[in-house]
Design an enzyme around this catalytic site. Structure first.
Site, PDB file in Angstrom:
ATOM      1  CG  HIS A 325      -1.619   1.245   1.514  1.00 63.32           C
ATOM      2  ND1 HIS A 325      -2.183   1.538   2.731  1.00 63.32           N
ATOM      3  CD2 HIS A 325      -1.850   2.332   0.739  1.00 63.32           C
ATOM      4  CE1 HIS A 325      -2.729   2.735   2.698  1.00 63.32           C
ATOM      5  NE2 HIS A 325      -2.539   3.241   1.500  1.00 63.32           N
ATOM      6  CB  ALA A 399      -2.724  21.177   2.875  1.00 60.36           C
ATOM      7  CG  HIS A 616      -5.501   2.200   6.459  1.00 55.53           C
ATOM      8  ND1 HIS A 616      -4.268   2.478   6.964  1.00 55.53           N
ATOM      9  CD2 HIS A 616      -5.692   3.052   5.416  1.00 55.53           C
ATOM     10  CE1 HIS A 616      -3.722   3.464   6.266  1.00 55.53           C
ATOM     11  NE2 HIS A 616      -4.560   3.821   5.319  1.00 55.53           N
ATOM     12  CG  LEU A 674       6.482  13.538  -0.187  1.00 56.24           C
ATOM     13  CD1 LEU A 674       7.934  13.902  -0.423  1.00 56.24           C
ATOM     14  CD2 LEU A 674       5.656  13.919  -1.402  1.00 56.24           C
TER      15      LEU A 674
HETATM   16 ZN   LIG Z   1      -3.203   5.244   1.536  1.00 57.18          ZN
END
Ligand SMILES: [Zn+2]
Length: 788
Positions: A325, A399, A616, A674
């Site tokens: 993922h 954001a 998740h 990131l």
């Molecule tokens: Zn994800």
């Protein structure tokens, strides 16, 4: 929108499926539907006829978002808090005294016993080490039978939907369910694509192809046009043998689930996850699975370690791992992106990268307009890392995708569809690919977006991949569809939901019918393994998906359709598409949505019914029935504890170690390097932190890595090299420690435990004579050795 139902619809649950789930019928009853009819065992339970009311009640409560002490699907803790605290302290004192005397493993076992919350459970789980005794004073026998029936019923429901869409269902679970049905469910309806078997002593690396898959491909050599036509009817694509007459007589028989039946099945699922006795039953089984694993560790940890040491050359570093993922737009770390931006500013300062007010802007001008030079840039100015301000603030997190908070830089550097046709993004992805190839053992399944705003998105995406040669043997793609209909609708980009579905699916049908019509897409799709559904799950949902819900063409309001609505229509179209692709011998797709990260519990119900595996699954920790079902069906869960730690759940509360100990198929994944990771090897960072925080053993780590390969979308052939030629077989037979570094003793433990659980529930359903056992007798349900 009204939620009240006309009387006839209220009666539907009564009219259909009174004795267990019916075999799925397609919306057309054409001959030769490749789903066999099946006789189900008697699965009537005390809840029959009430599913709809119970489900709607639960849906309504999830809308109300009330701050209840515990939700109806949770298992309430019955001891008062003080008592619990007292006992915890007592145990802690005891442990701190024992610490000097006892080895680590005993300590760990004790710590885990502390997690068991009521005194009764504590006593019982000690008893259950060898065999489980379900005393009728706690769960009356009829309730137990009811519970087992409900669990079996739910598994049948999943099996039905997974088989219909050509996704894969746990072999072991299917075998036990088959023993209950009189006729086997035919999972294989099309001929297997022949493959050369991989030899037992083959190397761990699959042979590398000499040619680039995108080079020298002439559309003329692609498979021919079938001349079929396709049309969307009520949100689902239908295929016809003639383009001129698209009507019933020419319709191709490609099955998908009937909407009414889907809603009825969903109601059954909703009702049983809040049923008291079922909850107690599942909760107990999960506690038992935890305790049993502790026992396994106490007895066998040293043996596991010894088995691993005996394997020459293999260790955690050189076993195959898949990052199951991870999003393409954030698969590089911050430092990497920063270096790339600086290099681009030196290399292409005069290149026009963007159109501002009808005028081309060079890269240099873009930075000048922000008052920045290459020298100024640092990781701090880039400011893309998640931090304490993003916790429970998905908006702030989103954001963070903008470098220096500027959406223009996001567009230039991490988009496939921009003025430079995703050139920079292609380059940076290729650099990530090179790093992966160098590391040899790490693989990723990157998510790329298709939004469904326009019909040419797929072509643009495929052209990006083919033009820049973005391909690696270490990478497979998943296509993520953000659930943003409401946004596009407000911007007047889409008039109704069906338009969005058409934009997403029509190109896929066209290219399957005639690959030459979209040659790049045909090539690109060979490396796409499935679909993901993404967005903030914690956004409130205003609508309940039932038979009253507008069809996609009539979904014209501001409101966003609920999660289950998106998932059903993605699933239904994918099912039809898979059948069409399989007829042509093309690859098929699976559904692997983000699911259960936050938000209402019915996301996990939809995920259970429709998807091959999920990402998740955090909320399973609160829903014992679903958690037990995910275990029994061995549904993969790609977990990202570091990502969760920044967004939804702090690291020390993450349920991963608990899921792993119980035998759920969990893997570790990074989600967004990131935003969350610091090093060049984010997946290793993820494993490293998990191992240290949770004190995972080398065997645990290798098991997680093996799970990640199993649940990934890499080819059967690649998996045969990575895990062993027999990896598809059940139990230790399917394990090759020389490749996986997972000891047979661990694989055997998992397999026997699963067989024992499946046997327990199927036996309860099967044994009619058990019903005569008197209430006060305690029923011994000794496990029968797993059917090997
Ligand atoms: Zn994800």
């Amino acid at each position: 929108m009204s939620h009240s139902l006309p009387l006839i619809l209220l009666l539907i649950p009564y009219l259909r499926g009174v004795s267990g789930p019916k075999p799925l019928t397609s919306q057309r009853s054409l001959p030769g539907i490749p789903v066999s009819l099946k006789h189900f065992p008697d699965l009537r339970t005390s809840m029959d006829g009430k599913y709809k009311e119970i489900a709607e009640e639960l849906f309504t409560r999830s809308l109300a978002e009330s701050e209840m002490r515990s939700a109806p699907y949770e298992f309430p803790e019955d001891s008062p808090i003080e008592q619990l605290e007292e006992r915890r302290h007592r145990l802690e004192r005891q442990i701190s005294q024992d610490v000097k005397l006892e080895p680590e493993i005993l300590l760990r076992a004790k710590q885990d016993f502390m997690k068991i919350d009521s005194a009764a459970d504590l006593e019982e789980s000690q008893e259950t080490a060898g065999q489980i005794l379900l005393s009728s004073s706690q769960v009356p026998f009829t309730d137990l039978l009811d519970a087992a029936k409900c669990v079996v019923k739910a598994l049948f429901i999943r099996e039905k939907y997974i088989a219909l869409s050509m996704q894969s269902f746990s072999k072991t679970t299917a075998r036990y369910l088959q023993e209950l049905g009189e006729k086997p469910l035919e999972l294989r309806v099309y001929e297997e694509i022949p493959e050369t078997p991989v030899a037992a002593d083959a190397p761990v690396h699959p042979p590398v192809s000499e040619t680039h898959p995108y080079e020298g491909q002439d559309p003329k050599n692609m498979p021919p046009d079938m001349g079929y036509g396709c049309k969307m009817v009520d949100g689902v694509m239908h295929v016809y043998t003639k383009r001129s007459t698209m009507e019933k007589s020419t319709e191709l028989d490609l099955p998908y689930p009937d909407l009414q039946e889907y809603i009825a099945d969903m109601n059954v699922m909703m009702a049983l996850i809040i049923n008291g006795p079922v909850k107690s039953f599942c909760y107990r089984r999960l506690q038992y699975l935890s305790s049993k694993f502790q026992m396994h560790i106490l007895l066998n940890e040293m043996k596991e370690l010894a088995a691993q040491k005996k394997v020459p050359h293999r260790d955690f570093y050189n076993i195959r791992k898949v990052d199951t993922h991870i999003h393409a737009s954030s698969c590089m770390n911050q430092k990497h992106l920063l270096r790339f931006i600086k290099r681009a500013m030196k290399k292409y300062p005069g290149e026009i990268v963007h159109i501002e007010k009808g005028k081309g802007q060079t890269l240099m001008e873009v930075f000048e307009s922000m008052n920045l030079t290459a020298f100024d840039l640092s990781v701090d100015t880039l400011d893309m890392h998640a931090d304490r301000n993003t916790f429970h603030r998905f908006d702030k997190f989103n954001a963070k995708y903008n470098p220096i908070g500027e959406s223009i830089l996001r567009e230039i550097f991490i988009k496939t569809d921009n003025y430079i046709e995703g050139k920079y993004f292609g380059h940076i992805i290729k650099e990530v690919m090179e790093d992966l190839e160098e590391s040899k053992y790490q693989n990723v399944e990157l998510r790329l977006s298709i939004y469904g705003r326009s019909r040419d998105e797929w072509d643009k995406l495929a052209q990006w991949a083919v033009k820049h040669g973005v391909y690696s043997d270490n990478v497979r793609w998943l296509v993520q569809v953000p659930r943003l209909f409401d946004v596009y609708h407000t911007k007047k980009q889409l008039a109704n939901f069906e338009e969005m579905l058409e934009n997403i699916f029509r190109p896929l049908f066209e290219v399957t019918i005639n690959p030459r019509s979209h040659p790049e897409l045909h090539l690109f799709l060979q490396h796409v393994v499935g679909f993901d559904s993404v967005d903030d799950e914690s956004k409130p949902e205003q609508h309940i998906f039932n038979l009253d819900s507008p069809l996609p063409a009539n979904w014209t309001e501001e409101e966003n359709p609920p999660y289950s609505y998106y998932l059903y229509y993605m699933y239904a179209n994918m099912a039809v598409l898979n059948h069409l692709r399989r007829r042509r011998g093309f690859s098929t797709f699976v559904l692997r949505p983000h699911c259960g990260e936050a938000g209402p519990i019915h996301h996990l119900v939809s995920g259970f019914m429709l998807s091959e595996n999920i990402s998740h699954g955090l909320l399973l920790r609160k829903a014992p029935v679903l958690q037990y079902l995910y275990y029994l069906a061995q549904i993969g869960i790609a977990m990202s504890p570091l990502s969760n730690n920044s967004l939804f759940l702090s690291y020390h509360r993450n349920p991963l170690p608990e899921y792993l100990s119980r035998g759920l198929i969990v893997s570790l994944s990074t989600d967004d390097p990131l935003q969350f990771h610091f090093t060049k090897e984010p997946l290793m960072e993820e494993y490293s932190i998990a191992a240290q925080v949770w004190k995972l053993s080398s065997c645990d780590m290798c098991e997680l890595a093996r799970n990640s390969v199993l649940m990934s979308g890499f080819s059967h052939k690649a998996k045969s090299y990575w895990l062993g030629p027999n990896y598809i077989k059940e139990g230790p037979e399917g394990n090759d420690i020389r490749r996986t570094n997972v000891p047979d003793i661990r694989v055997g433990y998992r397999y026997e435990t699963l067989c024992e659980e499946l046997n327990l529930i199927t036996q309860a359903v099967r044994s009619e004579e058990l019903e005569t056992i008197e209430e006060e007798d305690s029923l011994s349900m000794a496990p029968v050795p797993g059917g090997r």
